[in-house]
Design an enzyme around this catalytic site. Sequence first.
Site, mmCIF file in Angstrom:
data_model
loop_
_atom_site.group_PDB
_atom_site.id
_atom_site.type_symbol
_atom_site.label_atom_id
_atom_site.label_comp_id
_atom_site.label_asym_id
_atom_site.label_seq_id
_atom_site.Cartn_x
_atom_site.Cartn_y
_atom_site.Cartn_z
ATOM 1 C CE1 TYR A 75 77.232 -44.444 -20.700
ATOM 2 C CE2 TYR A 75 77.712 -42.124 -20.288
ATOM 3 C CZ TYR A 75 77.447 -43.154 -21.177
ATOM 4 O OH TYR A 75 77.388 -42.898 -22.527
HETATM 5 P P1 NAP Z 1 70.005 -45.045 -27.874
HETATM 6 O O1 NAP Z 1 69.353 -44.066 -28.767
HETATM 7 O O2 NAP Z 1 69.336 -45.430 -26.597
HETATM 8 O O3 NAP Z 1 70.337 -46.363 -28.701
HETATM 9 C C1 NAP Z 1 70.887 -47.469 -28.054
HETATM 10 C C2 NAP Z 1 70.984 -48.614 -29.024
HETATM 11 O O4 NAP Z 1 71.553 -49.732 -28.320
HETATM 12 C C3 NAP Z 1 69.644 -49.031 -29.556
HETATM 13 O O5 NAP Z 1 69.795 -49.408 -30.905
HETATM 14 C C4 NAP Z 1 69.297 -50.229 -28.708
HETATM 15 O O6 NAP Z 1 68.518 -51.106 -29.490
HETATM 16 C C5 NAP Z 1 70.672 -50.841 -28.415
HETATM 17 N N1 NAP Z 1 70.717 -51.582 -27.160
HETATM 18 C C6 NAP Z 1 70.580 -51.102 -25.904
HETATM 19 N N2 NAP Z 1 70.668 -52.086 -25.020
HETATM 20 C C7 NAP Z 1 70.854 -53.231 -25.744
HETATM 21 C C8 NAP Z 1 71.022 -54.589 -25.399
HETATM 22 N N3 NAP Z 1 70.998 -55.014 -24.127
HETATM 23 N N4 NAP Z 1 71.200 -55.486 -26.383
HETATM 24 C C9 NAP Z 1 71.232 -55.098 -27.669
HETATM 25 N N5 NAP Z 1 71.076 -53.818 -28.062
HETATM 26 C C10 NAP Z 1 70.901 -52.912 -27.105
HETATM 27 O O7 NAP Z 1 71.467 -44.582 -27.436
HETATM 28 P P2 NAP Z 1 72.497 -43.510 -28.040
HETATM 29 O O8 NAP Z 1 72.287 -42.245 -27.296
HETATM 30 O O9 NAP Z 1 72.479 -43.528 -29.510
HETATM 31 O O10 NAP Z 1 73.869 -44.118 -27.515
HETATM 32 C C11 NAP Z 1 74.637 -45.013 -28.300
HETATM 33 C C12 NAP Z 1 76.014 -45.150 -27.664
HETATM 34 O O11 NAP Z 1 76.617 -43.861 -27.557
HETATM 35 C C13 NAP Z 1 76.010 -45.739 -26.257
HETATM 36 O O12 NAP Z 1 77.109 -46.602 -26.111
HETATM 37 C C14 NAP Z 1 76.185 -44.515 -25.378
HETATM 38 O O13 NAP Z 1 76.786 -44.828 -24.144
HETATM 39 C C15 NAP Z 1 77.064 -43.652 -26.238
HETATM 40 N N6 NAP Z 1 76.997 -42.210 -25.960
HETATM 41 C C16 NAP Z 1 75.844 -41.514 -26.150
HETATM 42 C C17 NAP Z 1 75.811 -40.145 -25.878
HETATM 43 C C18 NAP Z 1 74.574 -39.320 -26.078
HETATM 44 O O14 NAP Z 1 74.532 -38.152 -25.580
HETATM 45 N N7 NAP Z 1 73.550 -39.803 -26.771
HETATM 46 C C19 NAP Z 1 76.959 -39.510 -25.415
HETATM 47 C C20 NAP Z 1 78.107 -40.248 -25.226
HETATM 48 C C21 NAP Z 1 78.117 -41.591 -25.509
HETATM 49 P P3 NAP Z 1 67.153 -51.803 -29.032
HETATM 50 O O15 NAP Z 1 66.397 -50.823 -28.206
HETATM 51 O O16 NAP Z 1 66.517 -52.191 -30.328
HETATM 52 O O17 NAP Z 1 67.641 -52.953 -28.263
#
Ligand code: NAP
Length: 246
Positions: free
Chosen positions: A154
Amino acid sequence: MELTGKIALVTGSTSGIGRATAQALADRGAHVLVSGRDPERGAQVVQALRAAGHKADFLAADLHDADSARDLAQRAIAAAGRVDILVNNAGIGGFGPTEATTEAEFDAMYAINVKVPYFLVAALAPAMAERGGGAIVNVSTMVAAFGMPGMALYGSGKAAVNLLTKAWAAEFGPHGVRVNAVSPGPTRTEGTTAMGDGLDQLASQAPTGRVADANEIAQAVAYLVGDGASFVQGVVLPVDGGRVAV
Ligand code: NAP
């Protein structure tokens, strides 16, 4: 309402940080193109934004390769005429020992976290440059900045995104396109629910000592795409409660 008249495509905005970002950009007047795989969640996000008087549309997309990225870019342009703001947020997390990672897991994570942002920028940034303006924000992670057991796959993909941010700032910046990244720390989202107490433990290592709300990340994205950041270029902005600072 500094983003009035701007078209913003936010990938992965059916959930978590992306949904909060869609809200934050819409609150500033942008017409937001919400995207994700799940049409029901997409419809809910769009409905909520429209109910608040904002402009929003949903574009379903299963992003996994160059073609799916190009297809989303084309449909975004067809729907709204152009894209002024691109937020590369869609991504998947996941951790585990290097020796337990399968090739399929490696390819799937690099596809959505690295390849898709690459080809979305390839599809959209040249037109921004031709118009002489645009803003791109990549959503990275704090674990791209330091080594952590279990985070090799990751973290390395997001480290590539950090370098791409600088490379694209060099490439498109002279034509008026600003390219920056946010680097979130542990954030409460649908995607991190499965981490349970592990998320709080990770967050406790930072000076702020708590998990972020998705809106706290979204506000940083909104800053970076707005006029207030007009001289901010090629930056990877930690939004991590101070984790990489100490
Ligand atoms: P999340 O709640 O799982 O949301 C992920 C989003 O991405 C959802 O809208 C999902 O939509 C979409 N998605 C996932 N795979 C996809 C695919 N193959 N095609 C199209 N859409 C896709 O995640 P999050 O925690 O908000 O994370 C968002 C970003 O922040 C990511 O890049 C993650 O690496 C980064 N991040 C998160 C954290 C954390 O602690 N949460 C920390 C650092 C960085 P659908 O399910 O509708 O497809």
